[in-house]
Design a protein around this motif. Structure first.
Motif, PDB file in Angstrom:
ATOM      1  N   ALA A  11       0.832  -1.209   0.000  1.00 57.88           N
ATOM      2  CA  ALA A  11       0.000   0.000   0.000  1.00 57.88           C
ATOM      3  C   ALA A  11       0.863   1.254   0.000  1.00 57.88           C
ATOM      4  CB  ALA A  11      -0.907   0.002   1.221  1.00 57.88           C
ATOM      5  N   ASN A  12       0.246   2.328  -0.390  1.00 60.27           N
ATOM      6  CA  ASN A  12       0.783   3.701  -0.360  1.00 60.27           C
ATOM      7  C   ASN A  12       1.653   4.054  -1.572  1.00 60.27           C
ATOM      8  OD1 ASN A  12      -0.455   4.040   2.154  1.00 60.27           O
ATOM      9  ND2 ASN A  12       1.384   3.441   3.272  1.00 60.27           N
ATOM     10  N   LEU A  13       2.634   3.204  -1.895  1.00 59.46           N
ATOM     11  CA  LEU A  13       3.574   3.511  -2.994  1.00 59.46           C
ATOM     12  C   LEU A  13       4.147   4.914  -2.828  1.00 59.46           C
ATOM     13  CD1 LEU A  13       1.495   1.942  -5.908  1.00 59.46           C
ATOM     14  CD2 LEU A  13       3.425   0.927  -4.702  1.00 59.46           C
ATOM     15  N   GLY A  16       0.884   7.925  -1.988  1.00 58.56           N
ATOM     16  CA  GLY A  16      -0.546   7.591  -2.029  1.00 58.56           C
ATOM     17  C   GLY A  16      -1.071   6.987  -0.742  1.00 58.56           C
ATOM     18  N   PHE A  17      -0.820   7.694   0.373  1.00 56.08           N
ATOM     19  CA  PHE A  17      -1.190   7.190   1.699  1.00 56.08           C
ATOM     20  C   PHE A  17      -2.688   6.887   1.778  1.00 56.08           C
ATOM     21  CE2 PHE A  17      -2.494   8.131   6.148  1.00 56.08           C
ATOM     22  CZ  PHE A  17      -1.822   7.086   6.766  1.00 56.08           C
ATOM     23  N   ASP A  18      -3.008   5.649   2.116  1.00 59.75           N
ATOM     24  CA  ASP A  18      -4.398   5.159   2.262  1.00 59.75           C
ATOM     25  C   ASP A  18      -5.191   5.198   0.947  1.00 59.75           C
ATOM     26  OD1 ASP A  18      -3.996   4.552   4.908  1.00 59.75           O
ATOM     27  OD2 ASP A  18      -5.413   6.019   5.720  1.00 59.75           O
ATOM     28  N   ALA A  19      -4.506   5.400  -0.188  1.00 61.06           N
ATOM     29  CA  ALA A  19      -5.225   5.565  -1.460  1.00 61.06           C
ATOM     30  C   ALA A  19      -4.741   4.621  -2.560  1.00 61.06           C
ATOM     31  CB  ALA A  19      -5.081   7.011  -1.934  1.00 61.06           C
ATOM     32  N   GLY A 130     -10.191  -0.659   7.840  1.00 60.37           N
ATOM     33  CA  GLY A 130     -10.090   0.758   8.184  1.00 60.37           C
ATOM     34  C   GLY A 130      -9.668   1.624   7.007  1.00 60.37           C
ATOM     35  N   HIS A 131      -9.130   1.023   5.958  1.00 64.79           N
ATOM     36  CA  HIS A 131      -8.727   1.744   4.743  1.00 64.79           C
ATOM     37  C   HIS A 131      -8.685   0.716   3.618  1.00 64.79           C
ATOM     38  CE1 HIS A 131      -4.907   0.125   6.195  1.00 64.79           C
ATOM     39  NE2 HIS A 131      -5.243   0.674   7.343  1.00 64.79           N
ATOM     40  N   PRO A 132      -8.844   1.192   2.364  1.00 67.51           N
ATOM     41  CA  PRO A 132      -9.028   0.229   1.266  1.00 67.51           C
ATOM     42  C   PRO A 132      -7.771  -0.131   0.481  1.00 67.51           C
ATOM     43  CG  PRO A 132      -9.623   2.427   0.531  1.00 67.51           C
ATOM     44  CD  PRO A 132      -9.123   2.572   1.953  1.00 67.51           C
ATOM     45  N   ASP A 133      -6.613   0.418   0.851  1.00 61.03           N
ATOM     46  CA  ASP A 133      -5.469   0.359  -0.070  1.00 61.03           C
ATOM     47  C   ASP A 133      -4.734  -0.981  -0.090  1.00 61.03           C
ATOM     48  OD1 ASP A 133      -4.921   1.316   2.496  1.00 61.03           O
ATOM     49  OD2 ASP A 133      -3.119   2.338   1.879  1.00 61.03           O
ATOM     50  N   ASN A 134      -5.031  -1.895   0.837  1.00 65.84           N
ATOM     51  CA  ASN A 134      -4.575  -3.282   0.699  1.00 65.84           C
ATOM     52  C   ASN A 134      -5.724  -4.203   0.273  1.00 65.84           C
ATOM     53  OD1 ASN A 134      -2.532  -2.489   3.310  1.00 65.84           O
ATOM     54  ND2 ASN A 134      -1.623  -3.658   1.640  1.00 65.84           N
ATOM     55  N   ALA A 180       2.379   2.167  13.760  1.00 63.58           N
ATOM     56  CA  ALA A 180       2.890   2.979  12.650  1.00 63.58           C
ATOM     57  C   ALA A 180       1.887   4.061  12.240  1.00 63.58           C
ATOM     58  CB  ALA A 180       3.224   2.084  11.458  1.00 63.58           C
ATOM     59  N   ARG A 181       0.616   3.893  12.573  1.00 68.14           N
ATOM     60  CA  ARG A 181      -0.380   4.945  12.306  1.00 68.14           C
ATOM     61  C   ARG A 181      -0.446   5.908  13.484  1.00 68.14           C
ATOM     62  NH1 ARG A 181      -3.492   3.782   7.806  1.00 68.14           N
ATOM     63  NH2 ARG A 181      -5.231   5.127   8.291  1.00 68.14           N
ATOM     64  N   GLY A 182      -0.170   5.340  14.686  1.00 70.23           N
ATOM     65  CA  GLY A 182      -0.299   6.142  15.909  1.00 70.23           C
ATOM     66  C   GLY A 182       0.687   7.294  15.970  1.00 70.23           C
ATOM     67  N   TYR A 227       7.891  10.070   9.372  1.00 72.53           N
ATOM     68  CA  TYR A 227       7.617   9.714  10.771  1.00 72.53           C
ATOM     69  C   TYR A 227       7.926   8.244  11.038  1.00 72.53           C
ATOM     70  CZ  TYR A 227       5.194  14.061  10.074  1.00 72.53           C
ATOM     71  OH  TYR A 227       4.913  15.358   9.736  1.00 72.53           O
ATOM     72  N   ARG A 228       7.756   7.430  10.013  1.00 70.85           N
ATOM     73  CA  ARG A 228       7.876   5.976  10.200  1.00 70.85           C
ATOM     74  C   ARG A 228       9.318   5.478  10.143  1.00 70.85           C
ATOM     75  NH1 ARG A 228       2.353   4.171   6.935  1.00 70.85           N
ATOM     76  NH2 ARG A 228       1.022   4.293   8.778  1.00 70.85           N
ATOM     77  N   PHE A 229      10.193   6.280   9.562  1.00 69.42           N
ATOM     78  CA  PHE A 229      11.592   5.840   9.455  1.00 69.42           C
ATOM     79  C   PHE A 229      12.181   5.471  10.815  1.00 69.42           C
ATOM     80  CE2 PHE A 229      12.053   7.138   5.042  1.00 69.42           C
ATOM     81  CZ  PHE A 229      12.999   6.226   4.615  1.00 69.42           C
TER      82      PHE A 229
HETATM   83  N1  HSE Z   1      -2.235   2.897   4.253  1.00 68.22           N
HETATM   84  C1  HSE Z   1      -1.970   2.090   5.404  1.00 68.22           C
HETATM   85  C2  HSE Z   1      -0.940   2.795   6.259  1.00 68.22           C
HETATM   86  C3  HSE Z   1      -1.475   0.746   4.980  1.00 68.22           C
HETATM   87  O1  HSE Z   1       0.031   3.280   5.703  1.00 68.22           O
HETATM   88  O2  HSE Z   1      -1.106   2.869   7.473  1.00 68.22           O
HETATM   89  C4  HSE Z   1      -1.161  -0.165   6.125  1.00 68.22           C
HETATM   90  O3  HSE Z   1      -2.182  -0.991   6.437  1.00 68.22           O
END
Ligand code: HSE
Length: 303
Positions: A11-13, A16-19, A130-134, A180-182, A227-229
């Motif tokens: 997901a994301n690429l 494209g977060f959550d998209a 919670g999101h459609p990207d996967n 990772a979302r928190g 933020y995730r790095f």
């Molecule tokens: N779009 C989601 C995220 C994918 O980055 O949190 C992970 O499930």
């Protein structure tokens, strides 16, 4: 039993977060049949055929999503017999939970004679995730752009340039999506929103049309990766290695911790060189695998 085969997804690429998400040629297989319990005491018989530790009780995600579909369709649920072959590594940002949700929903829908459409299943899966990207790539295959609006998923799956391959770097540690979302900020600057939405659009159009020279810019992101790095030890070294070996674009796969490098089909030494580099840089915990885009999505066969 019926057999359900579901692809991994990334997901994301980048922007494209959550998209955005893309289905990959790595598959979980699930066999499912109705068990002979009662509505009051449904049976739950779950086996892992490859030794991967999985929940074998009612907390199993395939069992839960299948049960939910029975309930949504108003059909008495008497339990299930499920066998799982887990090739998608869990909690690594490669869509393993979406693959389980899709397997349960599609499996249950098939057992009931397909009362729900693929679009209904897409809505249900995305609301559970919670999101459609996967979930959308796991269902449809391909590169999928998705929007969730009022509980409904609007998505389009397109093929990507056949010059593209994916080198997926997978570490030996897990990263929970909630964590990772928190850590992501609740608000973003307008300039960062524009930065991302322009690149997400460019990523989609460039992957589809084969304008691969755009990918290095298209993959840039200000909404989640910075933020995730900090949660992914040595991510910077893996990004550096992938770019040094000629990747078009490198991104954290989903919420991480895996890292996706988009490479050219002619970059034939990439994987071998990357493996050596991982060893030389003392990144032994990381593995790298070559995958392509899966264009089929979930499939069902009767056995
Ligand atoms: N779009 C989601 C995220 C994918 O980055 O949190 C992970 O499930």
């Amino acid at each position: 039993m019926i057999q359900i085969t579901v692809p991994a997804s990334s997901a994301n690429l980048g922007a494209g977060f959550d998209a955005l998400g893309i289905a990959l040629t790595l598959y979980n297989r699930v066999w499912i049949e109705e068990a002979d319990g009662t509505v009051e005491k449904p049976l739950c018989i779950i086996e892992s055929v490859d030794g991967t530790p999985i929940p074998t009780d009612e907390t199993n995600m395939i069992y839960q999503s299948a049960k939910l579909l029975y309930e949504r369709c108003g059909h008495p649920f008497k339990g299930l017999h499920i066998k799982q072959e887990n090739n998608i590594p869990m909690t690594r940002g490669l869509g393993s939970s979406s693959a389980c949700l899709i397997a349960g929903l599609v499996g249950a829908n098939t057992l009931l004679g397909s009362p729900l459409s693929m679009s209904d299943i897409s809505d249900l899966a995305a609301s559970l995730e919670g999101h459609p990207d996967n979930t959308a790539p796991a269902l449809y295959g391909g590169l999928v752009a998705s929007v969730m609006d009022g509980g409904r998923v609007h998505s389009v799956s397109v093929p990507v340039s056949d010059r593209i391959r994916f080198a997926v770097f997978i570490p030996d540690f897990e990263l929970k999506t909630e964590v990772a979302r928190g850590i992501l900020p609740k608000q973003v600057l307008r300039e960062d929103a524009v930065y991302n939405l322009s690149r997400a659009a460019l990523m989609t159009a460039s992957l589809f049309s084969g304008r691969l020279e755009n990918l290095r810019v298209a993959v840039q992101d200000r909404l989640h990766q910075p933020y995730r790095f900090q949660l992914i030890a040595d991510a910077d070294k893996v990004f550096y290695t992938a770019y040094e070996l000629g990747a078009y674009a490198v991104a954290i796969s989903g919420a991480g911790p895996s890292i996706l490098a988009i490479i050219d089909i002619d970059n034939k030494d990439f994987i071998e060189k990357a493996k050596k580099e991982l060893q030389n840089s003392e990144l032994e915990g990381w593995q790298v695998t070559l995958l392509s885009c899966d264009m089929n999505g979930v499939s069902v066969s009767f056995q």
